[in-house]
Scaffold this active site. Structure first.
Site, PDB file in Angstrom:
ATOM      1  N   SER A   2       0.827  -1.206   0.000  1.00  0.00           N
ATOM      2  CA  SER A   2       0.000   0.000   0.000  1.00  0.00           C
ATOM      3  C   SER A   2       0.866   1.264   0.000  1.00  0.00           C
ATOM      4  CB  SER A   2      -0.916   0.010   1.222  1.00  0.00           C
ATOM      5  OG  SER A   2      -1.719  -1.143   1.244  1.00  0.00           O
TER       6      SER A   2
HETATM    7  N1  SAH Z   1      -1.019  -4.257   3.727  1.00  0.00           N
HETATM    8  C1  SAH Z   1      -0.457  -4.876   2.560  1.00  0.00           C
HETATM    9  C2  SAH Z   1      -1.449  -4.749   1.425  1.00  0.00           C
HETATM   10  C3  SAH Z   1      -1.330  -5.817   0.431  1.00  0.00           C
HETATM   11  S1  SAH Z   1      -2.583  -5.765  -0.820  1.00  0.00           S
HETATM   12  C4  SAH Z   1       0.852  -4.202   2.194  1.00  0.00           C
HETATM   13  O1  SAH Z   1       0.948  -2.981   2.340  1.00  0.00           O
HETATM   14  O2  SAH Z   1       1.767  -4.866   1.738  1.00  0.00           O
HETATM   15  C5  SAH Z   1      -3.905  -6.701  -0.069  1.00  0.00           C
HETATM   16  C6  SAH Z   1      -3.562  -8.112   0.357  1.00  0.00           C
HETATM   17  O3  SAH Z   1      -4.775  -8.724   0.761  1.00  0.00           O
HETATM   18  C7  SAH Z   1      -2.991  -8.994  -0.743  1.00  0.00           C
HETATM   19  O4  SAH Z   1      -1.785  -9.537  -0.319  1.00  0.00           O
HETATM   20  C8  SAH Z   1      -4.056 -10.076  -0.937  1.00  0.00           C
HETATM   21  O5  SAH Z   1      -3.540 -11.336  -1.269  1.00  0.00           O
HETATM   22  C9  SAH Z   1      -4.712 -10.089   0.425  1.00  0.00           C
HETATM   23  N2  SAH Z   1      -6.057 -10.656   0.466  1.00  0.00           N
HETATM   24  C10 SAH Z   1      -7.070 -10.505  -0.422  1.00  0.00           C
HETATM   25  N3  SAH Z   1      -8.167 -11.198  -0.031  1.00  0.00           N
HETATM   26  C11 SAH Z   1      -7.830 -11.788   1.161  1.00  0.00           C
HETATM   27  C12 SAH Z   1      -8.528 -12.635   2.065  1.00  0.00           C
HETATM   28  N4  SAH Z   1      -9.781 -13.035   1.872  1.00  0.00           N
HETATM   29  N5  SAH Z   1      -7.873 -13.059   3.184  1.00  0.00           N
HETATM   30  C13 SAH Z   1      -6.592 -12.680   3.426  1.00  0.00           C
HETATM   31  N6  SAH Z   1      -5.878 -11.892   2.596  1.00  0.00           N
HETATM   32  C14 SAH Z   1      -6.491 -11.442   1.484  1.00  0.00           C
END
Ligand code: SAH
Length: 229
Positions: A75
């Site tokens: 993010s």
């Molecule tokens: N906070 C993280 C954001 C990553 S993007 C960062 O800054 O690195 C969002 C993440 O949510 C992705 O890695 C995706 O795989 C995960 N995601 C999506 N649906 C999900 C679910 N149902 N359960 C757990 N993770 C999920």
């Protein structure tokens, strides 16, 4: 949790990770209207370049989201700070659940500000990498799990705070149930044409059970998906 190791010069590297570069990011966050000094201080100190591929490290302190593989992104620092601020505004938190560990960067920010952090990621390879990074930074108050975040994490519920880093089309029922009385959840909701950041606050103990919603601002997140990968 101590940031001492995270801020060790050997871990920090040189050049693009200099304190001037980080200070510029902190100033951008202030200019963007963020007001929580504790949150900005954590972003100023945390080595974001360690959460992305080396090829992109020179862009680590830009205020932008970056690819982390498997179609996902780390993010944007502004959004990490904004969501953390929204979660902490009503006071400090003991236990926080994060859904969507991704790179582990937002997890590390939360770990510096809450007593214990639990985080669930559905993509096994991302979860394993995040685990390695957080271990290298000696972040001991964090527990990670590979799973579908829709189910929350019953074993450690209830949580004072829940932060979801992927956009759902509705408020996941089990997550709302795992909030402690007075607890709050910050999550992006997909309303079809647009996404909006929402804060849901559960009524305090002793009051009629219910939730209060606040719409915070328009956002863009990857979708919250079902199942694991
Ligand atoms: N906070 C993280 C954001 C990553 S993007 C960062 O800054 O690195 C969002 C993440 O949510 C992705 O890695 C995706 O795989 C995960 N995601 C999506 N649906 C999900 C679910 N149902 N359960 C757990 N993770 C999920």
């Amino acid at each position: 949790m101590s940031l001492a190791r995270a801020c060790d010069p050997a871990v920090l590297g040189r050049g693009m990770t200099s304190s001037r570069t980080r200070e510029r990011l902190a100033q951008r966050l202030l200019a963007a209207g963020l007001r929580d000094d504790a949150v900005i201080d954590v972003l100023r100190q945390l080595p974001r370049h360690l959460f992305i591929d080396e090829a992109l490290a020179s862009r680590a302190y830009e205020d932008s989201s970056l690819p982390i593989g498997w179609g996902q992104t780390i993010s944007q620092p502004y959004m990490v700070a904004r969501m953390t601020q929204a979660l902490l505004e009503a006071g400090p938190l003991q236990t926080v659940l994060e859904i969507g560990t991704g790179s582990g960067y937002q997890t590390a920010v939360l770990a510096a500000l809450a007593r214990r952090v639990y985080s669930v990621e559905r993509i096994g390879a991302l979860q394993a990498r995040a685990e390695q990074r957080l271990r290298a930074l000696r972040q001991r108050n964090v527990r990670l799990r590979h799973g579908d975040g829709h189910a929350g994490w019953c074993e450690y519920a209830p949580f004072d705070g829940i932060l979801v880093t992927a956009a759902a089309s509705g408020i996941p029922r089990q997550l709302a149930e795992q909030l402690a009385p007075g607890g709050r959840m910050v999550l992006p909701l997909d309303l079809g044409r647009a996404q909006v950041l929402v804060r849901l606050t559960k009524s305090p103990a002793g009051r009629r059970p219910g939730y209060r919603h606040e719409l915070l601002e328009p956002v863009t997140f990857v979708p919250l998906l079902g199942g694991i990968a």
